[in-house]
Design a protein around this motif. Structure first.
Motif, PDB file in Angstrom:
ATOM      1  N   VAL A  54      41.839  42.077  43.322  1.00 47.55           N
ATOM      2  CA  VAL A  54      42.738  41.007  43.739  1.00 47.55           C
ATOM      3  C   VAL A  54      42.258  39.723  43.084  1.00 47.55           C
ATOM      4  O   VAL A  54      41.048  39.515  42.904  1.00 47.55           O
ATOM      5  N   ASN A  55      43.192  38.878  42.667  1.00 48.55           N
ATOM      6  CA  ASN A  55      42.874  37.600  42.027  1.00 48.55           C
ATOM      7  C   ASN A  55      43.116  36.477  43.026  1.00 48.55           C
ATOM      8  O   ASN A  55      44.185  36.404  43.641  1.00 48.55           O
ATOM      9  N   ILE A  56      42.126  35.605  43.177  1.00 48.21           N
ATOM     10  CA  ILE A  56      42.193  34.539  44.174  1.00 48.21           C
ATOM     11  C   ILE A  56      42.270  33.201  43.457  1.00 48.21           C
ATOM     12  O   ILE A  56      41.379  32.842  42.681  1.00 48.21           O
ATOM     13  N   ARG A  65      38.195  39.606  42.710  1.00 46.59           N
ATOM     14  CA  ARG A  65      37.429  40.326  43.718  1.00 46.59           C
ATOM     15  C   ARG A  65      37.814  41.803  43.668  1.00 46.59           C
ATOM     16  O   ARG A  65      38.995  42.148  43.634  1.00 46.59           O
ATOM     17  N   ARG A  66      36.801  42.645  43.670  1.00 50.91           N
ATOM     18  CA  ARG A  66      37.034  44.091  43.651  1.00 50.91           C
ATOM     19  C   ARG A  66      36.705  44.652  45.024  1.00 50.91           C
ATOM     20  O   ARG A  66      35.643  44.387  45.584  1.00 50.91           O
ATOM     21  N   VAL A  67      37.621  45.415  45.571  1.00 49.25           N
ATOM     22  CA  VAL A  67      37.432  46.059  46.871  1.00 49.25           C
ATOM     23  C   VAL A  67      37.338  47.562  46.628  1.00 49.25           C
ATOM     24  O   VAL A  67      38.207  48.149  45.975  1.00 49.25           O
ATOM     25  N   SER A  68      36.293  48.179  47.141  1.00 54.25           N
ATOM     26  CA  SER A  68      36.075  49.608  46.897  1.00 54.25           C
ATOM     27  C   SER A  68      35.982  50.358  48.226  1.00 54.25           C
ATOM     28  O   SER A  68      35.978  49.763  49.306  1.00 54.25           O
ATOM     29  N   GLY A  69      35.916  51.669  48.128  1.00 54.87           N
ATOM     30  CA  GLY A  69      35.794  52.505  49.324  1.00 54.87           C
ATOM     31  C   GLY A  69      37.087  52.645  50.101  1.00 54.87           C
ATOM     32  O   GLY A  69      37.072  52.907  51.308  1.00 54.87           O
ATOM     33  N   VAL A  70      38.223  52.505  49.412  1.00 53.30           N
ATOM     34  CA  VAL A  70      39.529  52.549  50.079  1.00 53.30           C
ATOM     35  C   VAL A  70      40.114  53.962  49.996  1.00 53.30           C
ATOM     36  O   VAL A  70      40.167  54.567  48.923  1.00 53.30           O
ATOM     37  N   GLU A  71      40.540  54.472  51.147  1.00 52.67           N
ATOM     38  CA  GLU A  71      41.288  55.719  51.205  1.00 52.67           C
ATOM     39  C   GLU A  71      42.771  55.357  51.305  1.00 52.67           C
ATOM     40  O   GLU A  71      43.155  54.582  52.174  1.00 52.67           O
ATOM     41  N   ILE A  72      43.587  55.898  50.430  1.00 58.69           N
ATOM     42  CA  ILE A  72      45.010  55.570  50.444  1.00 58.69           C
ATOM     43  C   ILE A  72      45.826  56.850  50.577  1.00 58.69           C
ATOM     44  O   ILE A  72      45.546  57.854  49.921  1.00 58.69           O
ATOM     45  N   TYR A  73      46.814  56.816  51.474  1.00 56.14           N
ATOM     46  CA  TYR A  73      47.611  57.999  51.782  1.00 56.14           C
ATOM     47  C   TYR A  73      49.092  57.642  51.822  1.00 56.14           C
ATOM     48  O   TYR A  73      49.462  56.528  52.204  1.00 56.14           O
ATOM     49  N   ASN A  74      49.912  58.620  51.451  1.00 63.43           N
ATOM     50  CA  ASN A  74      51.365  58.466  51.525  1.00 63.43           C
ATOM     51  C   ASN A  74      51.855  59.136  52.811  1.00 63.43           C
ATOM     52  O   ASN A  74      51.823  60.362  52.922  1.00 63.43           O
ATOM     53  N   ALA A 184      47.902  37.882  30.874  1.00 60.39           N
ATOM     54  CA  ALA A 184      46.983  37.640  29.757  1.00 60.39           C
ATOM     55  C   ALA A 184      46.499  36.194  29.759  1.00 60.39           C
ATOM     56  O   ALA A 184      45.299  35.931  29.576  1.00 60.39           O
ATOM     57  N   GLU A 185      47.417  35.251  29.953  1.00 58.18           N
ATOM     58  CA  GLU A 185      47.039  33.832  29.941  1.00 58.18           C
ATOM     59  C   GLU A 185      46.030  33.502  31.031  1.00 58.18           C
ATOM     60  O   GLU A 185      45.091  32.738  30.800  1.00 58.18           O
ATOM     61  N   GLN A 186      46.232  34.057  32.208  1.00 60.17           N
ATOM     62  CA  GLN A 186      45.332  33.756  33.322  1.00 60.17           C
ATOM     63  C   GLN A 186      44.164  34.736  33.415  1.00 60.17           C
ATOM     64  O   GLN A 186      43.307  34.577  34.274  1.00 60.17           O
ATOM     65  N   GLU A 187      44.168  35.736  32.547  1.00 56.18           N
ATOM     66  CA  GLU A 187      43.144  36.777  32.550  1.00 56.18           C
ATOM     67  C   GLU A 187      43.042  37.412  33.932  1.00 56.18           C
ATOM     68  O   GLU A 187      41.949  37.582  34.492  1.00 56.18           O
ATOM     69  N   LEU A 188      44.209  37.779  34.463  1.00 59.70           N
ATOM     70  CA  LEU A 188      44.248  38.386  35.786  1.00 59.70           C
ATOM     71  C   LEU A 188      43.796  39.840  35.732  1.00 59.70           C
ATOM     72  O   LEU A 188      44.152  40.579  34.810  1.00 59.70           O
ATOM     73  N   ALA A 189      43.023  40.232  36.734  1.00 60.09           N
ATOM     74  CA  ALA A 189      42.630  41.634  36.847  1.00 60.09           C
ATOM     75  C   ALA A 189      43.800  42.430  37.416  1.00 60.09           C
ATOM     76  O   ALA A 189      44.355  42.056  38.449  1.00 60.09           O
ATOM     77  N   PRO A 190      44.202  43.520  36.758  1.00 58.69           N
ATOM     78  CA  PRO A 190      45.285  44.335  37.321  1.00 58.69           C
ATOM     79  C   PRO A 190      44.836  44.979  38.634  1.00 58.69           C
ATOM     80  O   PRO A 190      43.627  45.099  38.900  1.00 58.69           O
TER      81      PRO A 190
END
Length: 407
Positions: A54-56, A65-74, A184-190
Motif C-alpha cells: 500500500v502507498n501512503i 508499506r508491505r503487509v505480509s502473512g495475509v490469508e485471502i479467500y473467495n 510510474a511518475e509517483q513510483e507507486l508499489a503495485p
C-alpha cells in the motif's frame, strides 16, 4: 485455545490501507484473513505469498508499506467459504469495507451475512472462541444496525454479548490507481507484483468508532477512538468533510482543473470553501451540538477545517476532480452532502449561500451530463423524500439564485 484472528470483508484501499494495515501493525493477531470475491485479486495475493503493498501519501511524499502473512479467500467458492467461517469463529476483531451496505446480502451462501452468521453461531456454541467486535466501514450512518438486522433475520443472532457491530467514521482519503503513467511518475508499489494497480491512501489515521459494550473487551487495534454517540461526528464528516470536498471539486470543475490539489492556484475557491466550512456547516453543527465535544466549538471546528483543507490539497494523493465530482445527481440528494448541509444550515437560521454556489456548480454538471437545461435539472431533483415543501422551495431558490454567479 483457538487462534485469535482478524477478518476483513472486501479487499479495497480502506480494508488494505486501514483495517488490515492496523491489524498487522498491532501484532495482536495470529491470523490476518480477508474475503474477496474477485478471483484474479485472490490469486495475485496468493502468488505473492500472502503479501501486498500500500502507498501512503504523506505531506512530503509517498511511503510504501508491505503487509505480509495475509490469508485471502473467495467466499463464493465452497472450500474458501468454510475457511472464512472458521476464521470468523476465531476472530476477535473484524471489519467490513464493502461498496455499500447492500453488499451485506441476506444470508445466501457466500454473502457476508452468511459467513458472519455461521461463524458467530460457532462462537455461541463454543465459549473457547473469543468475543468479537466488527467495525462496519461502509459509508452509511447506520451500517452496524443494518448488519445486525440482517444477522437477526437470517440467523436469529442478536444481543448475545459475544458479538457487536459498531459504526465507524472514516475520514481517510483513499483510492485505487490503475493509470500506468501515474504509477510510474509517483513510483507507486503495485498491490502485488505485476498487478497493474496500486492502493494509494493518505496517512491520516484518526478513525472514530462506536462505544464497545462487550464486558471486558480489549481491542487489538488500539489506534481507533471510541465515542459514546457517533451521529454528531458522522454529521461532521458528511456536512463538513464531504460537503466541502464536493464544493471545492465542483468549483474546480467549472474552472477546468484536473486535480484537487490545483485548488492551491485558486485562492478565491479556497477562501470561499473555508468560509463555508466555518460560517455555514461549522456554525450549524456547533449550534446543534454545542458542549458535546471540543470539535463542536469555534476553535475546534477551525482546527478541523484547516487540517482537512490542507489534506485535500496534498499533491501526493493526486485526487482527481473527475473522481470527486462524479455522480452529481446523487451528491445533490436531499440528505446528501450539499443539499443536506444547506438544509442543516437553514434549520439553524443560517443562509448557506456558499454551499448553494457549490450545489449550483453540481447542478450544471447534471445538466451537462444528462443533456437537459439547468432548470429541468433543478426541477427533477428530490422526490417524496423532500416532504417539506417550504424547505424545498428555499433550497431551490438559493441554488437558482447562485447559477448566474457561475457564468
Amino acid at each position: 485455545m483457538p487462534e485469535r484472528a482478524f477478518v476483513g470483508f472486501g479487499f479495497g484501499p480502506i480494508q488494505a490501507g486501514l483495517f488490515l494495515c492496523e491489524a498487522a501493525a498491532s501484532g495482536a493477531f495470529s491470523r490476518l484473513v480477508v474475503a474477496e470475491i474477485v478471483d484474479d485479486v485472490v490469486l495475485s495475493v496468493r502468488r505473492a505469498g500472502g503479501a501486498y503493498s500500500v502507498n501512503i501519501a504523506t505531506s512530503t511524499g509517498i511511503e510504501k508499506r508491505r503487509v505480509s502473512g495475509v490469508e485471502i479467500y473467495n467466499p463464493l467458492r465452497e472450500p474458501d467459504r468454510e475457511e472464512l467461517i472458521r476464521a470468523v469463529a476465531e476472530a476477535s476483531e473484524l471489519a467490513t469495507a464493502l461498496p455499500s451496505v447492500r453488499a451485506y446480502g441476506c444470508g445466501r451462501p457466500g454473502d457476508p451475512v452468511d459467513i458472519l452468521g455461521r461463524g458467530i453461531r460457532k462462537k455461541l456454541e463454543d465459549s473457547s472462541f473469543p468475543a468479537a467486535v466488527l467495525y462496519a466501514g461502509e459509508n452509511h450512518n447506520h451500517a452496524a444496525e443494518l448488519l445486525d438486522e440482517a444477522l437477526a433475520s437470517a440467523f436469529g443472532i442478536q444481543g448475545n454479548g459475544r458479538f457487536q457491530a459498531v459504526n465507524t467514521v472514516i475520514g481517510k482519503m483513499s483510492g485505487v490507481v490503475s493509470d500506468e503513467r501515474q504509477m510510474a511518475e509517483q513510483e507507486l508499489a503495485p498491490v502485488t507484483p505485476g498487478a497493474g494497480r496500486a492502493f494509494l491512501v493518505e496517512e491520516f489515521n484518526r478513525i472514530l468508532i462506536g462505544r464497545i459494550a462487550i464486558p471486558g473487551f480489549r481491542r487489538g487495534i488500539a489506534a481507533f477512538e471510541e465515542k459514546p454517540d457517533l451521529l454528531p461526528f458522522e454529521e461532521a464528516k458528511l456536512y463538513g468533510h464531504n460537503a466541502v470536498h464536493a464544493l471545492i471539486g465542483y468549483l474546480l470543475r467549472i474552472r477546468g482543473a484536473a486535480r484537487m490539489s490545483d485548488a492551491a492556484s485558486f485562492p478565491d475557491i479556497l477562501a470561499l470553501a473555508r468560509d463555508a466550512f466555518l460560517q455555514e456547516s461549522g456554525a450549524a453543527l456547533c449550534s446543534k451540538y454545542a458542549g458535546l465535544d471540543p470539535l463542536f466549538s469555534v476553535d475546534g471546528f477551525a482546527v478541523y477545517a484547516d487540517d482537512l483543507i490542507r489534506r485535500m490539497l496534498n499533491p501526493h494523493l493526486r485526487d482527481s476532480v473527475a473522481r470527486v465530482t462524479r455522480d452529481p445527481r446523487r451528491k445533490l440528494g436531499w440528505d446528501d452532502r450539499l443539499v443536506g448541509t444547506m438544509r442543516l444550515a437553514l434549520s439553524r437560521g443560517i443562509e448557506p449561500n456558499r454551499f448553494a454556489l457549490g450545489a449550483a456548480a453540481a447542478l450544471k454538471a447534471v445538466a451537462a451530463e444528462e443533456n437537459i437545461s439547468e432548470n429541468e435539472a433543478l426541477e427533477s431533483l428530490w422526490g417524496e423524500e423532500a416532504a417539506d415543501s417550504a424547505m424545498k422551495r428555499r433550497v431551490r431558490d438559493l441554488i437558482a439564485r447562485s447559477l448566474p454567479c457561475l457564468k
